[in-house]
Design an enzyme around this catalytic site. Structure first.
Site, PDB file in Angstrom:
ATOM      1  N   ARG A 164       0.978  -1.269  -0.006  1.00 35.63           N
ATOM      2  CA  ARG A 164      -0.230   0.062   0.002  1.00 35.63           C
ATOM      3  C   ARG A 164       0.886   1.196   0.124  1.00 35.63           C
ATOM      4  O   ARG A 164       0.513   2.212   0.555  1.00 35.63           O
ATOM      5  CB  ARG A 164      -0.912   0.112   1.224  1.00 35.63           C
ATOM      6  CG  ARG A 164      -1.883  -1.140   1.322  1.00 35.63           C
ATOM      7  CD  ARG A 164      -2.911  -1.111   0.092  1.00 35.63           C
ATOM      8  NE  ARG A 164      -3.910  -2.190   0.239  1.00 35.63           N
ATOM      9  CZ  ARG A 164      -3.682  -3.427  -0.334  1.00 35.63           C
ATOM     10  NH1 ARG A 164      -2.373  -3.648  -1.008  1.00 35.63           N
ATOM     11  NH2 ARG A 164      -4.413  -4.522  -0.132  1.00 35.63           N
ATOM     12  N   SER A 239     -10.793  -0.745   3.640  1.00 36.48           N
ATOM     13  CA  SER A 239      -9.897  -0.766   4.781  1.00 36.48           C
ATOM     14  C   SER A 239      -9.539   0.596   5.202  1.00 36.48           C
ATOM     15  O   SER A 239      -8.874   1.239   4.356  1.00 36.48           O
ATOM     16  CB  SER A 239      -8.831  -1.666   4.446  1.00 36.48           C
ATOM     17  OG  SER A 239      -9.007  -2.807   3.919  1.00 36.48           O
ATOM     18  N   GLU A 335      -4.896   3.631   6.157  1.00 38.02           N
ATOM     19  CA  GLU A 335      -4.761   3.335   4.665  1.00 38.02           C
ATOM     20  C   GLU A 335      -5.404   4.375   3.872  1.00 38.02           C
ATOM     21  O   GLU A 335      -4.981   4.741   2.727  1.00 38.02           O
ATOM     22  CB  GLU A 335      -5.341   1.971   4.234  1.00 38.02           C
ATOM     23  CG  GLU A 335      -4.985   1.512   2.801  1.00 38.02           C
ATOM     24  CD  GLU A 335      -5.733   0.281   2.446  1.00 38.02           C
ATOM     25  OE1 GLU A 335      -5.458  -0.662   3.136  1.00 38.02           O
ATOM     26  OE2 GLU A 335      -6.131   0.310   1.280  1.00 38.02           O
TER      27      GLU A 335
HETATM   28  C1  LIG Z   1     -15.325  -0.974  -0.826  1.00 34.49           C
HETATM   29  C2  LIG Z   1     -13.971  -0.510  -0.871  1.00 34.49           C
HETATM   30  C3  LIG Z   1     -13.076  -1.642  -1.191  1.00 34.49           C
HETATM   31  C4  LIG Z   1     -11.682  -1.435  -1.619  1.00 34.49           C
HETATM   32  N1  LIG Z   1     -10.833  -2.520  -1.806  1.00 34.49           N
HETATM   33  C5  LIG Z   1      -9.540  -2.338  -1.828  1.00 34.49           C
HETATM   34  C6  LIG Z   1      -8.801  -3.431  -2.150  1.00 34.49           C
HETATM   35  O1  LIG Z   1      -9.029  -4.561  -2.081  1.00 34.49           O
HETATM   36  N2  LIG Z   1      -7.148  -2.881  -2.243  1.00 34.49           N
HETATM   37  C7  LIG Z   1      -6.856  -1.828  -2.334  1.00 34.49           C
HETATM   38  O2  LIG Z   1      -5.911  -1.763  -2.565  1.00 34.49           O
HETATM   39  N3  LIG Z   1      -7.853  -0.746  -2.186  1.00 34.49           N
HETATM   40  C8  LIG Z   1      -8.992  -1.064  -2.035  1.00 34.49           C
HETATM   41  N4  LIG Z   1      -9.798   0.097  -1.821  1.00 34.49           N
HETATM   42  C9  LIG Z   1      -9.315   1.459  -1.567  1.00 34.49           C
HETATM   43  C10 LIG Z   1      -9.340   2.360  -3.096  1.00 34.49           C
HETATM   44  O3  LIG Z   1     -10.436   1.748  -3.753  1.00 34.49           O
HETATM   45  C11 LIG Z   1      -8.079   2.213  -3.930  1.00 34.49           C
HETATM   46  O4  LIG Z   1      -7.265   2.847  -2.978  1.00 34.49           O
HETATM   47  C12 LIG Z   1      -8.061   3.089  -5.088  1.00 34.49           C
HETATM   48  O5  LIG Z   1      -6.960   2.856  -5.893  1.00 34.49           O
HETATM   49  C13 LIG Z   1      -8.480   4.589  -4.978  1.00 34.49           C
HETATM   50  O6  LIG Z   1      -8.728   5.173  -6.161  1.00 34.49           O
HETATM   51  P1  LIG Z   1      -9.691   6.552  -6.407  1.00 34.49           P
HETATM   52  O7  LIG Z   1      -9.374   6.901  -7.908  1.00 34.49           O
HETATM   53  O8  LIG Z   1     -10.937   6.422  -5.701  1.00 34.49           O
HETATM   54  O9  LIG Z   1      -8.755   7.604  -5.676  1.00 34.49           O
HETATM   55  P2  LIG Z   1      -9.000   8.630  -4.735  1.00 34.49           P
HETATM   56  O10 LIG Z   1      -9.587   8.170  -3.323  1.00 34.49           O
HETATM   57  O11 LIG Z   1      -9.639   9.638  -5.335  1.00 34.49           O
HETATM   58  O12 LIG Z   1      -7.543   9.136  -4.088  1.00 34.49           O
HETATM   59  C14 LIG Z   1      -6.403   8.680  -3.623  1.00 34.49           C
HETATM   60  C15 LIG Z   1      -5.139   9.431  -3.541  1.00 34.49           C
HETATM   61  O13 LIG Z   1      -4.744   9.281  -4.527  1.00 34.49           O
HETATM   62  C16 LIG Z   1      -4.632  10.788  -5.217  1.00 34.49           C
HETATM   63  N5  LIG Z   1      -4.896  10.771  -6.578  1.00 34.49           N
HETATM   64  C17 LIG Z   1      -5.850  10.278  -7.176  1.00 34.49           C
HETATM   65  N6  LIG Z   1      -5.835  10.132  -8.525  1.00 34.49           N
HETATM   66  C18 LIG Z   1      -4.802  10.781  -8.622  1.00 34.49           C
HETATM   67  C19 LIG Z   1      -3.854  11.474 -10.102  1.00 34.49           C
HETATM   68  N7  LIG Z   1      -4.404  11.011 -11.223  1.00 34.49           N
HETATM   69  N8  LIG Z   1      -2.611  11.803  -9.873  1.00 34.49           N
HETATM   70  C20 LIG Z   1      -2.142  11.978  -8.540  1.00 34.49           C
HETATM   71  N9  LIG Z   1      -2.886  11.626  -7.322  1.00 34.49           N
HETATM   72  C21 LIG Z   1      -3.963  11.144  -7.437  1.00 34.49           C
HETATM   73  C22 LIG Z   1      -5.456  11.565  -4.354  1.00 34.49           C
HETATM   74  O14 LIG Z   1      -5.090  12.876  -4.268  1.00 34.49           O
HETATM   75  C23 LIG Z   1      -5.673  10.861  -2.920  1.00 34.49           C
HETATM   76  O15 LIG Z   1      -4.051  11.157  -2.329  1.00 34.49           O
HETATM   77  C24 LIG Z   1     -11.161  -0.186  -1.456  1.00 34.49           C
HETATM   78  C25 LIG Z   1     -12.106   0.935  -1.319  1.00 34.49           C
HETATM   79  C26 LIG Z   1     -13.293   0.725  -1.117  1.00 34.49           C
HETATM   80  C27 LIG Z   1     -14.344   2.043  -1.002  1.00 34.49           C
END
Ligand SMILES: Cc1cc2nc3c(=O)[nH]c(=O)nc-3n(C[C@H](O)[C@H](O)[C@H](O)COP(=O)(O)OP(=O)(O)OC[C@H]3O[C@@H](n4cnc5c(N)ncnc54)[C@H](O)[C@@H]3O)c2cc1C
Length: 341
Positions: A164, A239, A335
């Site tokens: 992570r 998580s 996380e």
């Molecule tokens: C129900 C559920 C289940 C999940 N299961 C998992 C799992 O199994 N494994 C896992 O690893 N994660 C899991 N996650 C966490 C999440 O889905 C991941 O971390 C995902 O990659 C976040 O993507 P996002 O686009 O929503 O990022 P955001 O939440 O929008 O952003 C996350 C971070 O990345 C930065 N960011 C986003 N896009 C960019 C970009 N293009 N350039 C620079 N910075 C950027 C943001 O500023 C922030 O700091 C889960 C979440 C949920 C709600």
């Protein structure tokens, strides 16, 4: 670049917390990215890049500029008989990309089915599930240096991926806007990862003896839908804490006191302990405080039952963290990305 003011962020985060962005824009083209990085608001104020908002907790309103990544496009960059290299723009929905790969019989990310969020955020925390991490298939991350505006390519090694973790959360924190990634996937002789979680058991239940990548993806989707709360029904960010790694000595001491403590090997001779188990032992599982709480089936998931306050969720997280320190002398680290007011 179209600028909006005082935008309710509830539809843009999976926690569904009431918080407003003072300014809000969407990045749909390279021109939008250029305008954003040269805008007065970017240069003079604070900003935040938002993907799918599935790994974010806003503890209150955001006084700066929120830029939502919506760059789209998937294309084949290189292809041999055995492998394909795909480029995917940062604003592509991650699960849609997995489905695209499954439909084209491109193997490597099927275990990462149904993880919410965008493709561009996936390398940020090296998303992982069921024995696979994005670092296993990523060949490069394309990013713009927010200060100079220059495009830079990070190789897999440059990304310094860990559990992570990546360079984008460490040394290069807040320095880059990721605009795309490339992945190297298999076209045949797929290497399936069936040993984690209940994948094999689920495939057996489906009477599948010789699974395809689509079967594995279906099994993962089935397991996730039965285990994890759906953010469309109850707000959450998956998580909340990372699973902590502790020394073998510290683990042995805990094992004497708590013989049922689960564990699995971590890097550098450390032992990883499931954070959910630690939280459950502290009595938090299923606890509800008005409209927020700890999920009844997954102690690692904090939830917003509707109308929850981000600051209160953060307070709850800190109480949980303190109780785990008191009982086990282990510090949990979030996380989820916390956006302080
Ligand atoms: C129900 C559920 C289940 C999940 N299961 C998992 C799992 O199994 N494994 C896992 O690893 N994660 C899991 N996650 C966490 C999440 O889905 C991941 O971390 C995902 O990659 C976040 O993507 P996002 O686009 O929503 O990022 P955001 O939440 O929008 O952003 C996350 C971070 O990345 C930065 N960011 C986003 N896009 C960019 C970009 N293009 N350039 C620079 N910075 C950027 C943001 O500023 C922030 O700091 C889960 C979440 C949920 C709600």
């Amino acid at each position: 670049m179209i600028l909006q003011e005082n935008v309710d962020l509830r539809p843009y985060t999976t926690f569904g917390i009431k918080a407003a962005a003072r300014y809000f824009t969407t990045l749909r083209s390279n021109e939008d990215v250029h305008s954003f990085l040269n805008s007065r608001l970017f240069l003079n104020g604070k900003h935040l890049i938002l993907g799918g908002g599935s790994n974010m907790l806003f503890t209150g309103d955001y006084a700066g500029l929120v830029a939502r990544m919506e760059l789209k496009g998937i294309r084949v960059v290189d292809e041999t008989q055995d492998h394909v290299t795909l480029y995917a723009a940062a604003g592509e929905n991650w699960h849609d990309l997995v489905m695209y790969c499954v439909a084209h019989n491109y193997g490597g990310i099927e275990n990462l089915s149904l993880i919410p969020g965008t493709t561009g955020a996936a390398p940020m925390q090296n998303i992982g599930a069921y024995g696979v991490e994005i670092k296993d298939v990523i060949t490069s991350v394309e990013a713009v240096d927010k200060k100079s505006g220059e495009q830079r390519t990070f190789s897999n090694k440059d990304c310094a991926f860990g559990y992570r973790e990546s360079i984008f959360k460490q040394e290069a924190k807040d320095q880059y806007l990721i605009n795309g990634i490339t992945l190297r996937l298999t076209k045949r002789n797929h290497v399936l990862h069936l040993q984690y979680g209940a994948i094999q058991e689920t495939l057996n239940g489906m009477s599948i003896a010789d699974p395809t990548i689509r079967d594995v993806s279906n099994a993962v989707i089935h397991i996730r839908q039965s285990k994890l709360p759906d953010p469309a029904k109850v707000g959450n960010a998956g998580s909340f804490f990372k699973n902590p790694s502790i020394t073998v000595d510290a683990f042995q001491l805990l094992k004497e006191k708590y013989p049922s403590i689960p564990s699995y090997p971590s890097t550098e001779g450390l032992i990883k302990v499931p954070a959910g188990w630690l939280i459950e032992q502290c009595g938090w599982k299923g606890k509800r405080f008005e409209n927020i709480g700890v999920h009844p089936n997954q102690a690692l998931v904090l939830v917003n039952y509707g109308g929850g306050d981000g600051g209160k969720i953060w307070d709850l997280a800190m109480q949980i963290r303190d109780s785990v320190i008191d009982k086990f002398n282990i510090t949990l680290h979030p996380e989820v990305n916390i956006v302080m007011q």
